[in-house]
Design a protein around this motif. Structure first.
Motif, short mmCIF file in Angstrom:
data_model
loop_
_atom_site.label_atom_id
_atom_site.label_comp_id
_atom_site.label_asym_id
_atom_site.label_seq_id
_atom_site.Cartn_x
_atom_site.Cartn_y
_atom_site.Cartn_z
N ALA A 64 2.54 -8.19 -3.87
CA ALA A 64 2.38 -7.02 -4.74
C ALA A 64 1.18 -7.18 -5.67
N GLY A 67 -2.16 -5.77 -4.56
CA GLY A 67 -2.34 -4.33 -4.46
C GLY A 67 -2.10 -3.78 -3.06
N GLY A 70 0.97 -1.31 -2.45
CA GLY A 70 1.00 0.00 -3.09
C GLY A 70 0.06 1.01 -2.48
N PHE A 73 0.97 4.83 -2.20
CA PHE A 73 1.27 5.65 -3.38
C PHE A 73 0.01 6.32 -3.92
N TYR A 77 -1.52 6.64 -9.86
CA TYR A 77 -0.49 5.74 -10.38
C TYR A 77 -0.74 4.29 -9.97
N GLY A 79 -1.97 3.38 -6.80
CA GLY A 79 -1.87 3.18 -5.36
C GLY A 79 -3.18 3.46 -4.65
N SER A 86 -0.25 2.42 4.63
CA SER A 86 0.94 1.74 4.12
C SER A 86 1.85 1.31 5.26
N PHE A 108 9.33 -0.95 -1.70
CA PHE A 108 8.19 -0.03 -1.65
C PHE A 108 8.44 1.16 -0.73
N GLY A 112 10.83 3.02 -3.67
CA GLY A 112 9.60 3.70 -4.08
C GLY A 112 9.39 5.00 -3.34
N ILE A 128 6.49 4.74 -10.83
CA ILE A 128 5.65 4.21 -9.75
C ILE A 128 4.74 3.06 -10.19
N ILE A 132 5.14 -0.51 -8.19
CA ILE A 132 4.03 -1.01 -7.37
C ILE A 132 3.69 -2.45 -7.75
N SER A 133 3.69 -2.73 -9.03
CA SER A 133 3.32 -4.06 -9.51
C SER A 133 4.43 -5.08 -9.31
#
Length: 683
Positions: A64, A67, A70, A73, A77, A79, A86, A108, A112, A128, A132-133
């Motif tokens: 995560a 990056g 994500g 997304f 936000y 992504g 994805s 995710f 998510g 989000i 994501i993080s």
């Protein structure tokens, strides 16, 4: 000996790039990170379940932080704004440890994805960035002990309290507990909970809510009870759990309200008036998870094939008594028969998945407004294709991994050679994100009722009634099975001018016509049986039960035809003189003929194969296997599985030198004795 010089020369990196396609970048990035975390494969063997769960969480958080997880997304936000990328990245994760893959999918894809697709901008902004993080860990609480596939009948309730402006979540009876929920037993701090929305004592159907279940320190919140599901067949790094709710209150804003909302006064509002259509529209937005699981199964099958083919080019057994050297396993015709049709099917499913991901990306990127008929039509077609591809992709994994395990003998049984984890971890793929047989019923429903009708509103019994009201001739005309007779007449028994039994066996027009005929004949036959049962005044539930196997066979035949069409189209993209085109044509022909051979009983019953031609097909399958033999190593290497992930004791250098072993491996891969790989057919 077959002359290796006559085999197409394959540039493995170039073929890998072709397979990776539009999303080569994210696939290569994922492979890089998987290689860096390859130690988790050994951890899975050596660690306790509790230790391994924490190790998997650590790996997911490290991924995560890059990056890469994500990317699906929205950019605003944090992504990457690319849903297709994805899914491509996710399914590539299946080359490594599958607990990591599933943990990523829960966080995710499911948690998510539900917030992204069912929530409004306020929900996106609130959740989000942190999910994501990896700062906010969540779970997806849909399935209950008493209801899985039949989501509309879930028992959990979310009752609106207009005085407090809250929803009160409750588990009214034990079978309504949320069950098998990934991330729930240890790590999730919040859940997207699917529950019956109750206002003034009346249910408005199933809706989704964001519900906190643990505090910042990981302590379970008041009113929430969580238990561990306990040991499983596989996926020991995923903490599946059960959740009960006892009057848990969440603010009105926690309703994911993209498709429906509740005003402060308790008024239910939605732009989609029809309740059933609203429900299936909401559920349809979650198709991304189904697509992802199918792709993961296909990629797990690739790992098994790499292991089995490489091992078969190292292990020798028996052979010519006059020779000092035993035969390689891959030089035996039966070994080729076991592995190569499955290799062809894996390539076929890879291209089918690639096409599906492209369609999903286009549908979700279009941002069509609710009620757009063309968009609704595309969405329904996407859902059907996703259901069929997921079913065949995950069954592929189960079949290929088992056959490859057996092809490696006792070595395949050792945990050190990866098959134990591959088998245990992928077994659940056939039933999560939809039981495969139920998914094929969805495909069949679309085939029988036509996408122009609002088929998502029809349950199984509704489908029976719908078809019974049609003139069956309408279904037959739509399928046009009778027209296909013209396309295959030269190869049919009783033809006035029949061709030789060996002719046209590798003609893609013949392959396509055979699979289209089978599909469309099955559809019209199922329609007749459904109507006949209703004409006899039998209860719809009895009619459907008696025809259910036929309905599912229709769906499977339809998906196999669709997969072949995709494979043929993909081969046609390549230049005529391309070595890769030659190799992929061999695989495409092998896929088509092995599908026909596997169902030759049906084709013979329906007058589409003579005994002689059936034998000719078996002989041709054997010939294709022998032609693939010299390039088999290159074909599996083109899957791009990093060397670091091929941690198998059975592939340990036998000479003490990895480079010397690899040179010998490629030298052995170039030869294919026709004697050992003789025709399989007894005819």
């Amino acid at each position: 000996m077959a002359d290796p010089a006559s085999a197409p020369r394959i540039d493995v990196p170039e073929l890998t790039a072709f397979l990776d396609g539009h999303y080569a970048g994210i696939r290569q990035l994922t492979r890089k990170h998987l290689a860096e975390q390859a130690g988790v494969l050994q951890d899975q063997i050596e660690m306790s379940s509790e230790e391994f769960r924490e190790r998997v969480l650590e790996v997911v958080k490290e991924f995560a932080s890059t990056g890469m997880l994500g990317v699906g997304f929205p950019e605003e936000y944090g992504g990457g704004g690319d849903i297709g990328a994805s899914i491509a990245g996710f399914e590539t994760l299946a080359l490594g440890d599958l607990s990591v893959l599933v943990k990523v999918g829960v966080q995710f894809g499911l948690f998510g994805g539900a917030i992204l697709h069912l929530g409004s901008r306020e929900h996106h902004a609130a959740y989000i960035p942190d999910l994501i993080s990896g700062k906010l860990l969540g779970c997806f609480a849909m399935t209950e002990s008493g209801h899985g596939s039949d989501v509309q009948q879930l028992g959990t309730t979310a009752t609106y309290d207009p005085e407090a402006g809250d929803f009160v979540l409750s588990t009214p009876y034990d079978l309504a507990r949320k069950d098998y929920i990934g991330n729930a037993a240890c790590h999730a701090h919040a859940a997207v909970v699917f529950a019956q929305l109750v206002i003034g004592g009346e249910s408005e159907g199933v809706h989704a809510f964001v519900v906190p279940i643990r505090d910042e320190k990981g302590k379970v919140l008041p009113g929430v009870r969580i238990e561990d599901d306990g040991p499983k067949m596989g996926l020991s790094g995923v903490d599946n759990g059960r959740i009960w709710f006892d009057g848990v209150r969440v603010p009105r804003a926690n309703l994911l309200n993209r498709y429906a909302d509740v005003t402060e006064a308790g008024e239910y509002v939605s732009d989609i008036e029809n309740r059933s259509r609203r429900f299936f529209t909401m559920l349809g937005t979650l198709v991304q998870g189904r697509v992802s699981v199918g792709g993961a199964g296909i990629n797990a099958a690739k790992v098994a094939l790499v292991l089995a083919v490489r091992y078969s080019l190292m292990r020798r057994q028996f052979g010519d008594p006059s020779s000092d050297e035993e035969e390689l396993l891959l030089d035996y015709g039966m070994h080729q028969r076991r592995l190569f049709p499955r290799l062809a099917r894996t390539y076929a499913m890879h291209f089918a998945q690639e096409t599906l991901v492209k369609e999903l990306h286009e549908v979700f990127s279009a941002q069509a407004p609710v009620g757009d008929e063309e968009a609704e039509h595309r969405r329904r077609a996407l859902e059907s294709r996703a259901a069929g591809t997921k079913a065949l992709g995950t069954w592929l994994a189960t079949d290929v991994i088992q056959e490859c395990r057996e092809a490696c003998g006792g070595n395949g049984y050792l945990a050190a050679n990866r098959f134990a984890a591959l088998k245990g971890d992928t077994d659940v793929f056939t039933t999560f994100e939809g039981d495969n047989h139920v998914l094929l019923q969805l495909v069949a429903k679309g085939l029988l009722t036509d996408y122009q009708s609002n088929f998502e509103e029809l349950d199984q019994l509704g489908m029976v009634r719908f078809v019974s009201e049609l003139a069956v001739e309408t279904v037959v005309e739509r399928t046009s099975a009778h027209k296909l007779l013209e396309r295959v007449k030269d190869w049919l028994p009783g033809s006035d001018d029949p061709k030789d039994d060996e002719s046209g066996l590798r003609d893609p027009s013949y392959h396509l016509a055979m699979l289209r005929f089978r599909e469309e004949h099955m559809i019209s036959g199922a329609a007749r049986r459904l109507k006949r049962g209703m004409d006899r005044k039998m209860p719809p539930v009895v009619v459907f039960s008696r025809v259910q196997d036929h309905v599912i066979a229709c769906a499977r035949a339809s998906v196999e035809r669709e997969v072949l069409e995709t494979f043929v189209a993909k081969v046609d993209e390549l230049p005529e003189d391309s070595a890769h085109r030659v190799a992929l044509t061999l695989l495409c022909d092998l896929y088509a003929l092995s599908v026909i051979e596997d169902d030759k009983g049906w084709f013979m019953e329906h007058g589409r194969l003579t005994t002689e031609r059936s034998k000719a097909i078996s002989r041709e399958v054997g010939r294709l296997c022998r032609r693939i033999r010299p390039i088999a190593l290159d074909l599996v290497n083109a899957f791009g599985v990093p060397e670091e992930l091929l941690q198998a004791e059975m592939l340990t250098p036998l000479s003490g030198s990895l480079e010397a072993d690899r040179e010998q491996l490629h030298a052995d891969a170039a030869f294919s004795p026709d004697v050992a790989a003789g025709p399989v057919s007894a005819g």
